[in-house]
Write an enzyme that holds these catalytic residues in place. Structure first.
Site, PDB file in Angstrom:
ATOM      1  N   ARG A  15     -19.294  -4.127  34.584  1.00  0.00           N
ATOM      2  CA  ARG A  15     -18.402  -3.765  35.694  1.00  0.00           C
ATOM      3  C   ARG A  15     -18.143  -2.262  35.700  1.00  0.00           C
ATOM      4  NH1 ARG A  15     -13.813  -1.013  36.836  1.00  0.00           N
ATOM      5  NH2 ARG A  15     -12.942  -1.711  34.862  1.00  0.00           N
ATOM      6  N   ASP A  16     -17.408  -1.778  34.728  1.00  0.00           N
ATOM      7  CA  ASP A  16     -17.005  -0.373  34.691  1.00  0.00           C
ATOM      8  C   ASP A  16     -18.204   0.551  34.491  1.00  0.00           C
ATOM      9  OD1 ASP A  16     -15.657   2.008  34.431  1.00  0.00           O
ATOM     10  OD2 ASP A  16     -14.311   1.341  32.866  1.00  0.00           O
ATOM     11  N   HIS A 209     -12.070   6.642  27.293  1.00  0.00           N
ATOM     12  CA  HIS A 209     -13.258   7.350  27.771  1.00  0.00           C
ATOM     13  C   HIS A 209     -13.520   8.513  26.824  1.00  0.00           C
ATOM     14  CE1 HIS A 209     -13.822   5.724  32.051  1.00  0.00           C
ATOM     15  NE2 HIS A 209     -12.941   4.949  31.455  1.00  0.00           N
ATOM     16  N   CYS A 240     -14.675   6.725  36.301  1.00  0.00           N
ATOM     17  CA  CYS A 240     -13.972   6.350  37.522  1.00  0.00           C
ATOM     18  C   CYS A 240     -14.442   7.197  38.700  1.00  0.00           C
ATOM     19  CB  CYS A 240     -12.462   6.509  37.339  1.00  0.00           C
ATOM     20  SG  CYS A 240     -11.493   6.153  38.825  1.00  0.00           S
ATOM     21  N   ASN A 249     -17.249   5.689  29.410  1.00  0.00           N
ATOM     22  CA  ASN A 249     -16.420   5.047  28.400  1.00  0.00           C
ATOM     23  C   ASN A 249     -16.952   5.348  26.999  1.00  0.00           C
ATOM     24  OD1 ASN A 249     -14.795   2.894  30.167  1.00  0.00           O
ATOM     25  ND2 ASN A 249     -16.895   2.933  30.892  1.00  0.00           N
TER      26      ASN A 249
END
Length: 312
Positions: A15-16, A209, A240, A249
């Site tokens: 996802r991220d 992160h 982001c 991350n």
């Protein structure tokens, strides 16, 4: 120092890590990566987000991805849900956990979801009801927990206030999101203390992160504080899209390597994880910042005949 003996690692790469990639990654490739993560023993995976396809086109295949995941091995499959509509879709896919998110700062929340913090928190009440009716636990995440790119420092008391609202809504846990890599050891300690005081029933996790190179240093602080839940992304992917200068991350392989070298259990096969990290580079089509997947583990030995000998 609180001795942590076992850590739950949540892989947020599907996802991220992938959400901002330029290449549109087919659902089949995402499913294959997630199933390999499960096979490697990753206990919890944030697989996708039931967000508007217009907002994040990369995650428009959320339902298809969920349908292809091998759920037989017991890994917890969590998904991000931005609102009630997303919660309904997540419930239909029978996710194991729903994750809602709000920024600690008003400015970033406005950029991220175009709502005030209070509007987001009020909206979570409907999400909590939908999840409750479906008997699905809800986990809260606080973005920009340790600093906002528009407002600067975030007061620890603000984290406590949001966490208390999470607790009052019956959430099972919360995660500090270091969205812009602004966390430092002192801000991490202060945030943990504030949430412990305001919402003692919530379990806490940390999501760092590596924007300024101290992601794993902050993990060490978390371990010192007794935190046993961490989120990370394969190969160090992510960042982001609504925060200037935000890079990836902390890398899952690097995190697991650190934990294993400290004698902390994860239940994860690091060799398999390293192979996944290397393959993710091929999937996204560019180099990734993960270190252990390139350098190998500390005691990996090499054939002397394969290495040039100095002359002269």
């Amino acid at each position: 120092m609180t001795q942590v003996r076992k850590v739950e690692v949540t892989e947020v790469g599907p996802r991220d890590g992938l959400q901002a990639e330029k290449r549109m990654i087919p659902a089949a490739e995402k499913i294959a990566l997630i199933n390999r993560l499960i096979d490697a023993g990753v206990p919890r995976i944030e697989a996708t987000s039931f967000v508007s396809p217009k907002a994040v086109p990369q995650l428009a295949d959320a339902a298809e991805v969920m349908a292809g995941i091998d759920r037989s091995k017991g890994a917890i499959i969590a998904t991000l849900v931005p609102n009630a509509r997303g919660a309904i879709r997540a419930a239909e896919c029978q996710v194991d956990e729903m994750v809602v998110f709000v920024s600690a700062s008003e400015s970033h929340n406005k950029k991220n979801v175009n709502r005030s913090v209070e509007e987001s928190l009020k909206g979570f009440e409907e999400v909590a009801k939908i999840a409750g009716d479906a008997k699905i636990p809800v986990h809260g995440a606080i973005a920009t927990s340790f600093g906002c790119p528009f407002e600067g420092n975030v007061a620890p008391e603000r984290l406590g206030m949001i966490a208390k609202r999470f607790q009052d809504m019956g959430f099972v846990g919360m995660t500090f999101g270091d969205t812009t890599g602004m966390a430092t050891p002192p801000t991490v300690r202060a945030g943990i203390a504030a949430v412990r005081e305001a919402a003692p029933k919530l379990t806490m996790g940390l999501h760092f992160h590596n924007t300024r190179g101290i992601g794993l240093a902050n993990v060490m602080v978390g371990l010192d504080e007794g935190i046993d839940k961490y989120e990370s992304s394969f190969g160090g992917t992510g960042g982001c899209p609504f925060a200037p200068g935000a890079t990836g991350n902390i890398c899952t392989e690097d995190l697991v390597y650190l934990l294993h070298e400290m004698g902390i259990e994860t239940g994860i096969d690091l060799r398999k994880l390293m192979a996944i990290g290397c393959d993710v580079e091929t999937v996204v089509g560019h180099p990734l910042p993960g270190q252990v997947m390139k350098a190998g583990q500390r005691l990996d030995l090499h054939d002397m005949d394969a290495v040039r000998t100095a002359e002269g």
